[in-house]
Scaffold this motif. Structure first.
Motif, mmCIF file in Angstrom:
data_model
loop_
_atom_site.group_PDB
_atom_site.id
_atom_site.type_symbol
_atom_site.label_atom_id
_atom_site.label_comp_id
_atom_site.label_asym_id
_atom_site.label_seq_id
_atom_site.Cartn_x
_atom_site.Cartn_y
_atom_site.Cartn_z
ATOM 1 N N SER B 52 0.836 -1.195 0.000
ATOM 2 C CA SER B 52 0.000 0.000 0.000
ATOM 3 C C SER B 52 0.871 1.246 0.000
ATOM 4 N N GLY B 53 0.508 2.213 -0.813
ATOM 5 C CA GLY B 53 1.271 3.457 -0.877
ATOM 6 C C GLY B 53 2.420 3.415 -1.859
ATOM 7 N N SER B 54 2.533 2.313 -2.629
ATOM 8 C CA SER B 54 3.673 2.211 -3.541
ATOM 9 C C SER B 54 3.391 2.885 -4.880
ATOM 10 N N GLY B 55 2.213 3.486 -5.049
ATOM 11 C CA GLY B 55 1.950 4.266 -6.253
ATOM 12 C C GLY B 55 1.123 3.556 -7.308
ATOM 13 N N LYS B 56 0.468 2.464 -6.939
ATOM 14 C CA LYS B 56 -0.302 1.698 -7.931
ATOM 15 C C LYS B 56 -1.500 2.489 -8.454
ATOM 16 N N SER B 57 -2.271 3.066 -7.534
ATOM 17 C CA SER B 57 -3.438 3.858 -7.964
ATOM 18 C C SER B 57 -2.996 5.066 -8.762
ATOM 19 N N THR B 58 -1.904 5.672 -8.316
ATOM 20 C CA THR B 58 -1.387 6.844 -9.017
ATOM 21 C C THR B 58 -1.049 6.495 -10.463
ATOM 22 N N VAL B 98 -12.391 1.323 -13.182
ATOM 23 C CA VAL B 98 -13.263 0.874 -12.098
ATOM 24 C C VAL B 98 -12.502 1.062 -10.791
ATOM 25 N N PHE B 99 -13.214 1.596 -9.787
ATOM 26 C CA PHE B 99 -12.548 2.032 -8.559
ATOM 27 C C PHE B 99 -12.857 1.107 -7.382
ATOM 28 N N GLN B 100 -12.020 1.207 -6.379
ATOM 29 C CA GLN B 100 -12.218 0.405 -5.168
ATOM 30 C C GLN B 100 -13.591 0.667 -4.529
ATOM 31 N N ASN B 170 -17.733 1.265 -24.507
ATOM 32 C CA ASN B 170 -16.969 0.431 -25.444
ATOM 33 C C ASN B 170 -15.472 0.706 -25.387
ATOM 34 N N PRO B 171 -14.869 0.580 -24.207
ATOM 35 C CA PRO B 171 -13.445 0.881 -24.087
ATOM 36 C C PRO B 171 -12.590 -0.223 -24.713
ATOM 37 N N ASP B 172 -11.334 0.124 -25.014
ATOM 38 C CA ASP B 172 -10.383 -0.876 -25.506
ATOM 39 C C ASP B 172 -9.551 -1.441 -24.364
ATOM 40 N N ILE B 173 -9.481 -0.647 -23.271
ATOM 41 C CA ILE B 173 -8.646 -1.049 -22.134
ATOM 42 C C ILE B 173 -9.462 -0.820 -20.868
ATOM 43 N N MET B 174 -9.356 -1.743 -19.924
ATOM 44 C CA MET B 174 -10.030 -1.538 -18.645
ATOM 45 C C MET B 174 -8.989 -1.484 -17.530
ATOM 46 N N LEU B 175 -9.116 -0.466 -16.671
ATOM 47 C CA LEU B 175 -8.248 -0.353 -15.507
ATOM 48 C C LEU B 175 -9.068 -0.696 -14.267
ATOM 49 N N PHE B 176 -8.568 -1.603 -13.458
ATOM 50 C CA PHE B 176 -9.283 -1.987 -12.237
ATOM 51 C C PHE B 176 -8.395 -1.670 -11.042
ATOM 52 N N ASP B 177 -8.854 -0.791 -10.178
ATOM 53 C CA ASP B 177 -8.035 -0.407 -9.033
ATOM 54 C C ASP B 177 -8.553 -1.039 -7.740
ATOM 55 N N GLU B 178 -7.967 -2.149 -7.354
ATOM 56 C CA GLU B 178 -8.370 -2.864 -6.131
ATOM 57 C C GLU B 178 -9.883 -2.971 -6.009
ATOM 58 N N VAL B 179 -10.492 -3.476 -7.069
ATOM 59 C CA VAL B 179 -11.948 -3.417 -7.140
ATOM 60 C C VAL B 179 -12.644 -4.374 -6.176
ATOM 61 N N THR B 180 -11.891 -5.299 -5.572
ATOM 62 C CA THR B 180 -12.544 -6.205 -4.621
ATOM 63 C C THR B 180 -12.118 -5.915 -3.183
ATOM 64 N N ALA B 181 -11.280 -4.887 -3.010
ATOM 65 C CA ALA B 181 -10.708 -4.652 -1.676
ATOM 66 C C ALA B 181 -11.749 -4.228 -0.651
ATOM 67 N N MET B 206 -5.783 -3.950 -17.037
ATOM 68 C CA MET B 206 -4.719 -3.682 -16.079
ATOM 69 C C MET B 206 -5.350 -3.660 -14.708
ATOM 70 N N LEU B 207 -4.920 -4.597 -13.871
ATOM 71 C CA LEU B 207 -5.544 -4.728 -12.562
ATOM 72 C C LEU B 207 -4.544 -4.476 -11.448
ATOM 73 N N VAL B 208 -4.938 -3.634 -10.515
ATOM 74 C CA VAL B 208 -4.222 -3.566 -9.249
ATOM 75 C C VAL B 208 -4.990 -4.462 -8.302
ATOM 76 N N THR B 209 -4.344 -5.424 -7.722
ATOM 77 C CA THR B 209 -5.103 -6.362 -6.891
ATOM 78 C C THR B 209 -4.247 -6.958 -5.782
ATOM 79 N N HIS B 210 -4.934 -7.378 -4.748
ATOM 80 C CA HIS B 210 -4.271 -8.130 -3.688
ATOM 81 C C HIS B 210 -4.710 -9.590 -3.691
ATOM 82 N N GLU B 211 -5.534 -9.953 -4.695
ATOM 83 C CA GLU B 211 -6.002 -11.337 -4.797
ATOM 84 C C GLU B 211 -4.962 -12.136 -5.568
ATOM 85 N N MET B 212 -3.995 -12.712 -4.852
ATOM 86 C CA MET B 212 -2.870 -13.356 -5.536
ATOM 87 C C MET B 212 -3.303 -14.577 -6.330
#
Ligand SMILES: Nc1ncnc2c1ncn2[C@@H]1O[C@H](COP(=O)(O)OP(=O)(O)O)[C@@H](O)[C@H]1O
Ligand SMILES: [Mg+2]
Lengths: 251, 256
Positions: B52-58, B98-100, B170-181, B206-212
């Protein structure tokens, strides 16, 4: 029916000389009251609508990233919130009124393009609008930054975000405070009396000047009419608040 | 049509759909991204993990220009995101986010949330958008909830509406920021299934996630960030078993 209604009040005035409800048995006085009521309602509706528009526009300008519009709004709020509305009214009519262009339909009369009624609407709307800006701003600040960000990410422009996301949410938060301010505004329309706008207070005062026996009845009428007018406004605002309630949100 | 001075060479699908080069981002004194570079190819699923705080959301926010970068370059389909000539609308219809905290519009129903942007932003025909919105709501398995307000839905359901809302553009890319946190453990799975469906259809994610476990299953490539740099990366098969850097190993041992 009407005749017996008039007879009743004519008799009442004879039996109790201080209770001459002259506007209930003399058609000329009744007309004055109705005219006055018409002006009061017209002033109230015009000022409510204009002041809300000013409030929304001011709140929008306050959110600008440019300094100039923000400073203009801030100056406007300070001036109108911190000076008496009565003085504002006199200032608009007597000071600014001098500079309004006139037109002359018959070559003799000089009629200003903004009448005393016009100045009353302008002055009272700006007065109430200053409070509305603050009220809406508080509502806007209650909208989470993250909701705005989601709209940004969907491609909304700043205006689109304001119109479709921020304003509808802020409005709901602002309604109780807006309600209070509009109630005050309706009551403050009586000050237009000072620049001879023929609204209800003006007519009532004219009547009791002409007929001192109508003093108590005219005062009573004023209280009753304002209680009813404000009551209708509050009722309407509450209905609106209720209709805008979002299932599962807030409260 | 407006004239543009310099036309960049047209992007072709064999080039990276997202190209990040030496990106540096600081909030005042605080260096959040120090030197980040990587590519994402079309149809790829990339997971970004890190403390957390390493700049993923940024980083995700920089990709769709929600925040500016200090230096470096980010290109999406060949378009420079941090150019003053950026057409923000064109970028944001290509990149869904998509946001947390779901961030649905609380005063609109699920269906309206999905319809709003295509109607208001893209000015598309309302009837057409509505048909698409019904389809998307079915796709995220929420049929019957079209007229529910966000406040009447569970976190997992809200998050799936948020995904449908993004897809409506109709996006070409989806960004997911810890969407299940922020979700209850029971509802995490329903959201992950939705994302997996998308990935299977070939959506670039592109997913930021903690679900390993999920990252290992779905990702083509995993990036591990720490204090604004990419410490280590690789395909899941090697990333989880052969991590070289001690920081990665420590992080993995804590989270697995
Ligand atoms: N808008 C901002 N202003 C100032 N600092 C920020 C802002 N956004 C994030 N930060 C800081 O940047 C660092 C990285 O944040 P973030 O990208 O959210 O990390 P992560 O998503 O990896 O947890 C944190 O220290 C955070 O406090
Ligand atoms: Mg984060």
């Amino acid at each position: 029916m009407l005749a017996s209604f008039q007879d009743f009040f004519r008799q009442l005035a004879e039996d109790f000389p201080r209770w001459n409800f002259i506007f209930f048995h003399d058609p000329v006085q009744a007309d004055r009251i109705l005219t006055g009521l018409g002006y009061t309602i017209m002033l109230s509706i015009a000022c409510v609508i204009l002041s809300v528009i000013i409030g929304v526009a001011g709140a929008w300008m306050q959110g600008s990233h440019l300094r100039i519009p923000r400073m203009i709004v801030q100056g406007y709020i300070q001036f109108f919130r911190n000076t008496p509305p009565f003085v504002q009214l006199l200032f608009f009519y007597f000071a600014l009124g001098q500079f309004t262009p006139t037109y002359s339909p018959d070559g003799w009369l000089e009629i200003p393009v903004i009448s005393n009624v016009g100045w009353a609407i302008i002055s009272l709307s700006f007065f109430a609008g200053a409070f509305n800006v603050e009220i809406f701003r508080a509502g806007i600040e209650a909208v989470p930054r993250s909701t705005v960000e989601a709209a940004e990410a969907l491609g909304y422009t700043r205006l689109g975000i304001f119109r479709y996301v921020v304003l509808p949410l802020a409005f709901r938060v602002s309604l109780p405070a807006l309600n209070n301010n509009l109630v005050n505004l309706v009551k403050t329309t009586t000050q237009a009396f000072a620049i001879a706008v023929p609204e209800l207070l003006y007519q009532a005062v004219s009547i009791w000047n002409d007929y001192p026996s109508a003093l108590y009845p005219a005062m009573l009428l004023l209280f009753v009419v304002y209680i009813l007018l404000v009551g209708i406004l509050v009722f309407g605002m509450h209905r609106w608040e209720h209709a805008m309630r979002i299932p599962g949100y807030g409260n | 049509m407006t004239e543009t001075a310099v036309q960049p060479p047209a992007w072709t699908p064999d080039q990276p759909i997202v190209a990040i080069r030496e990106v540096r981002k600081a909030f005042g004194e605080l260096e959040v991204l120090t030197d980040v570079s990587f590519d994402v190819m079309k149809g790829e699923v990339v997971c970004i993990i890190g403390p957390s705080g390493s700049g993923k959301s940024t980083l995700l926010r920089c990709i769709n220009a929600l925040i500016p970068i200090n230096s470096g370059s980010i290109q999406v389909e060949g378009q420079e995101v941090h150019s003053p000539h950026l057409d923000k609308l064109a970028l944001r219809r290509k990149v869904g986010m998509v946001f947390q905290q779901y961030n649905l519009f609380p005063h609109k129903t699920a269906l309206q949330n999905v319809m709003m942007a295509p109607v208001h932003v893209l000015k598309e025909d309302k009837a057409e958008v509505e048909a698409r919105a019904y389809r998307l709501i079915r796709k995220v398995r929420l049929e019957g909830k079209e007229n529910a307000y966000p406040g009447e839905l569970s976190g997992g359901q809200q998050q799936r509406v948020a995904i449908a809302r993004s897809l409506a553009m109709n996006p070409d890319i989806m960004l997911f920021d810890e969407v299940t946190a922020a979700l209850d453990p029971e509802t995490v799975k329903e959201v992950l299934v939705t994302i997996k469906d998308l990935a299977a259809e070939g959506m670039t994610c592109m997913l930021v996630t903690h679900e390993m476990g999920f990252a290992r299953e779905i990702a083509d490539h995993i990036y591990f960030t720490d204090r604004g740099i990419i410490v280590e990366h690789g395909p899941p098969a090697t990333f989880f078993t052969d991590a070289k850097d001690p920081r990665t190993r420590e992080f993995l041992s804590q989270i697995l």
